[in-house]
Design a protein around this motif. Sequence first.
Motif, PDB file in Angstrom:
ATOM      1  N   LEU A 233      -6.953   5.280 -20.607  1.00  0.00           N
ATOM      2  CA  LEU A 233      -5.884   4.341 -20.247  1.00  0.00           C
ATOM      3  C   LEU A 233      -5.826   4.192 -18.734  1.00  0.00           C
ATOM      4  CD1 LEU A 233      -3.210   6.027 -19.049  1.00  0.00           C
ATOM      5  CD2 LEU A 233      -2.975   6.648 -21.424  1.00  0.00           C
ATOM      6  N   ASP A 234      -5.206   3.105 -18.306  1.00  0.00           N
ATOM      7  CA  ASP A 234      -5.088   2.830 -16.880  1.00  0.00           C
ATOM      8  C   ASP A 234      -3.769   3.397 -16.367  1.00  0.00           C
ATOM      9  OD1 ASP A 234      -6.011   1.848 -14.496  1.00  0.00           O
ATOM     10  OD2 ASP A 234      -5.088  -0.124 -14.754  1.00  0.00           O
ATOM     11  N   CYS A 235      -3.770   3.896 -15.145  1.00  0.00           N
ATOM     12  CA  CYS A 235      -2.532   4.410 -14.554  1.00  0.00           C
ATOM     13  C   CYS A 235      -2.556   4.143 -13.054  1.00  0.00           C
ATOM     14  CB  CYS A 235      -2.370   5.903 -14.828  1.00  0.00           C
ATOM     15  SG  CYS A 235      -3.721   6.939 -14.251  1.00  0.00           S
ATOM     16  N   LYS A 236      -1.390   4.163 -12.461  1.00  0.00           N
ATOM     17  CA  LYS A 236      -1.265   3.945 -11.028  1.00  0.00           C
ATOM     18  C   LYS A 236      -1.590   5.238 -10.289  1.00  0.00           C
ATOM     19  CE  LYS A 236       2.168   2.598  -7.518  1.00  0.00           C
ATOM     20  NZ  LYS A 236       3.589   2.227  -7.295  1.00  0.00           N
ATOM     21  N   VAL A 237      -2.331   5.133  -9.188  1.00  0.00           N
ATOM     22  CA  VAL A 237      -2.656   6.296  -8.351  1.00  0.00           C
ATOM     23  C   VAL A 237      -2.056   6.087  -6.973  1.00  0.00           C
ATOM     24  CG1 VAL A 237      -4.496   7.630  -7.260  1.00  0.00           C
ATOM     25  CG2 VAL A 237      -4.773   6.828  -9.614  1.00  0.00           C
ATOM     26  N   THR A 238      -1.219   7.027  -6.544  1.00  0.00           N
ATOM     27  CA  THR A 238      -0.587   6.956  -5.233  1.00  0.00           C
ATOM     28  C   THR A 238      -1.018   8.160  -4.405  1.00  0.00           C
ATOM     29  OG1 THR A 238       1.347   5.868  -6.189  1.00  0.00           O
ATOM     30  CG2 THR A 238       1.601   6.823  -3.984  1.00  0.00           C
ATOM     31  N   LEU A 239      -1.620   7.877  -3.243  1.00  0.00           N
ATOM     32  CA  LEU A 239      -2.058   8.937  -2.342  1.00  0.00           C
ATOM     33  C   LEU A 239      -1.002   9.136  -1.264  1.00  0.00           C
ATOM     34  CD1 LEU A 239      -5.801   7.872  -1.968  1.00  0.00           C
ATOM     35  CD2 LEU A 239      -4.788   9.434  -3.632  1.00  0.00           C
ATOM     36  N   VAL A 240      -0.589  10.381  -1.057  1.00  0.00           N
ATOM     37  CA  VAL A 240       0.499  10.671  -0.118  1.00  0.00           C
ATOM     38  C   VAL A 240       0.049  11.692   0.918  1.00  0.00           C
ATOM     39  CG1 VAL A 240       2.268  10.129  -1.818  1.00  0.00           C
ATOM     40  CG2 VAL A 240       1.459  12.486  -1.601  1.00  0.00           C
ATOM     41  N   GLU A 241       0.887  11.873   1.942  1.00  0.00           N
ATOM     42  CA  GLU A 241       0.557  12.763   3.048  1.00  0.00           C
ATOM     43  C   GLU A 241       0.383  14.213   2.581  1.00  0.00           C
ATOM     44  OE1 GLU A 241       3.571  12.492   5.968  1.00  0.00           O
ATOM     45  OE2 GLU A 241       3.109  10.425   6.544  1.00  0.00           O
ATOM     46  N   PRO A 242      -0.446  14.989   3.296  1.00  0.00           N
ATOM     47  CA  PRO A 242      -0.564  16.422   2.986  1.00  0.00           C
ATOM     48  C   PRO A 242       0.795  17.111   3.083  1.00  0.00           C
ATOM     49  CG  PRO A 242      -2.287  15.734   4.521  1.00  0.00           C
ATOM     50  CD  PRO A 242      -1.339  14.578   4.398  1.00  0.00           C
TER      51      PRO A 242
ATOM     52  N   LEU B 201      -6.372   9.542   6.757  1.00  0.00           N
ATOM     53  CA  LEU B 201      -6.914   8.531   5.855  1.00  0.00           C
ATOM     54  C   LEU B 201      -5.863   7.471   5.526  1.00  0.00           C
ATOM     55  CD1 LEU B 201      -9.678   8.153   4.414  1.00  0.00           C
ATOM     56  CD2 LEU B 201      -8.655   9.159   2.385  1.00  0.00           C
ATOM     57  N   LEU B 202      -4.588   7.831   5.695  1.00  0.00           N
ATOM     58  CA  LEU B 202      -3.514   6.872   5.422  1.00  0.00           C
ATOM     59  C   LEU B 202      -3.558   5.676   6.366  1.00  0.00           C
ATOM     60  CD1 LEU B 202      -0.615   9.408   4.788  1.00  0.00           C
ATOM     61  CD2 LEU B 202      -1.592   7.858   3.084  1.00  0.00           C
ATOM     62  N   ASP B 203      -4.174   5.866   7.528  1.00  0.00           N
ATOM     63  CA  ASP B 203      -4.291   4.788   8.505  1.00  0.00           C
ATOM     64  C   ASP B 203      -5.544   3.942   8.300  1.00  0.00           C
ATOM     65  OD1 ASP B 203      -1.948   5.669   9.778  1.00  0.00           O
ATOM     66  OD2 ASP B 203      -3.082   7.141  10.946  1.00  0.00           O
ATOM     67  N   GLN B 204      -6.372   4.323   7.326  1.00  0.00           N
ATOM     68  CA  GLN B 204      -7.621   3.604   7.064  1.00  0.00           C
ATOM     69  C   GLN B 204      -7.509   2.936   5.691  1.00  0.00           C
ATOM     70  OE1 GLN B 204     -11.099   6.188   7.864  1.00  0.00           O
ATOM     71  NE2 GLN B 204      -9.642   7.648   8.789  1.00  0.00           N
ATOM     72  N   TYR B 205      -6.950   1.731   5.711  1.00  0.00           N
ATOM     73  CA  TYR B 205      -6.595   1.076   4.450  1.00  0.00           C
ATOM     74  C   TYR B 205      -7.789   0.936   3.510  1.00  0.00           C
ATOM     75  CZ  TYR B 205      -4.833  -2.315   1.119  1.00  0.00           C
ATOM     76  OH  TYR B 205      -4.468  -2.949  -0.033  1.00  0.00           O
ATOM     77  N   GLY B 206      -8.906   0.536   4.037  1.00  0.00           N
ATOM     78  CA  GLY B 206     -10.083   0.320   3.192  1.00  0.00           C
ATOM     79  C   GLY B 206     -10.547   1.609   2.543  1.00  0.00           C
ATOM     80  N   ALA B 207     -10.622   2.674   3.351  1.00  0.00           N
ATOM     81  CA  ALA B 207     -11.066   3.968   2.821  1.00  0.00           C
ATOM     82  C   ALA B 207     -10.057   4.512   1.813  1.00  0.00           C
ATOM     83  CB  ALA B 207     -11.258   4.956   3.963  1.00  0.00           C
ATOM     84  N   LEU B 208      -8.768   4.316   2.121  1.00  0.00           N
ATOM     85  CA  LEU B 208      -7.714   4.791   1.229  1.00  0.00           C
ATOM     86  C   LEU B 208      -7.800   4.095  -0.126  1.00  0.00           C
ATOM     87  CD1 LEU B 208      -5.156   6.670   1.379  1.00  0.00           C
ATOM     88  CD2 LEU B 208      -3.843   4.594   1.812  1.00  0.00           C
TER      89      LEU B 208
END
Length: 440
Positions: free
Chosen positions: A409-418, A385-392
């Motif tokens: 409240l708002d917070c930053k969400v970072t998705l990382v590799e398994p 999914l990291l290679d699919q910018y739109g889906a990510l």
Amino acid sequence: MERGGFVFWQKDIETMPRAEIRALQLKKLQHTVKWSYDRVPYYHKIMEEAGVTPYQIRSLDDVRRLPFTTKADLRDNYPFDLFAVPKKDIVEIHASSGTTGKPIVGGYTRHDLDVWSDCVARLAVAAGATSDDISQIAFGYGLFTGAFGLHYALEKIGSMVVPISSGNSEKQIMLMKDFGTTLLVATPSYAVYLSELAKDMGVADQLKLRLGLFGSEVCTTEMRDQIEKNIGITVTDNYGLTELGGPGVSGECQFRNGLHINEDHFLAEIIDPDTGEVLPEGETGELVITPLSKEAFPIFRYRTKDIAKITYEPCECGRTFARMNKVVGRTDDMLIIKGVNVFPSQIESVLIQSPHIGPHYQLILRKKNYMDNLEVKVELIDGSLLDQYGALEKVAREIRAQLRTVLGLDCKVTLVEPRSIERSTGKAKRIVDLRNEPNS
């Protein structure tokens, strides 16, 4: 041991009428207060300062006359100044990790060990453990109370105990398969990791696991569901602290509708953490516990810092002991972000609902323009999914919106590799506080 198909370890005690429970608690409270006053100089001193003597404890409500005990008090009396018996009567020592200072040291007489193992045996049997189980203990042994508490209890009920300790995860899975392990003892976060590993090794469907007795950290409903989905076991939660003697304070029965408190050995209160006032039944606040049966290391009105609530309604299983809900957070791991109180368990409940991400996450705190900011870093299940910018971006946006709804409240969400977030065989390290770091 049977009642309506449900099993008990000490049925007469576990099904006592409420009036008898309260009478027994008062008798034991009076004894433990006098025991502490007479034998522990520190308790004698603080009771004198509070203007209370053991003879003023005439009802359970009089427990409120007693001063609270805190973790700082225990550290200040490190290592043995709170013991009420001579060292020659101490047969075992356990201690907390001491990661934030001196450890909390607890001593046990032979009587204490017998009470401890009975308390944990009750909870294990209530959860469904039997003498036919092969029980693998993946808690770390040593000064930590968890492994020994479950070990003694499972041995007492006749289970075969596999004391493998924590770590060496591939071997854990191998022994589960080869020994036919049916019961797993671990922290919830390590159980999640083991369940993932069993799937990766292709042996999840070959395991005979049926029951998990988990503790030492909060096990949310979402985390429980993830473990059960991965390896097909029933997960139960139990509660205890080194300061209170270890596991055995409370635990879930097979209905999993709250954790039964062993009330003949523990008196529980819920207080307002800010004022110290006792709250009415059903209200959420800080859990305060007074052990009622400890010889070596008596303690009263211990402020656990855990946030919970209590009900006194009898359970479907037939037990009449009060039940506490799962701990929803701690007053000392509560994060205050831009004036909003945030518990990690709230965030976890949102994250595990997403089908795209795993149960491993970290909360990273930074300061920007003199304001606290929160980043939630969480692993993807599928790294492609990291290679699919739109889906990510879509997944991150959805999680961010759900967190905003739950937390306010708002917070930053970072998705990382398994598998990119460090795993732990003990309590998971969820919070990374960089607020005091330069250029954080």
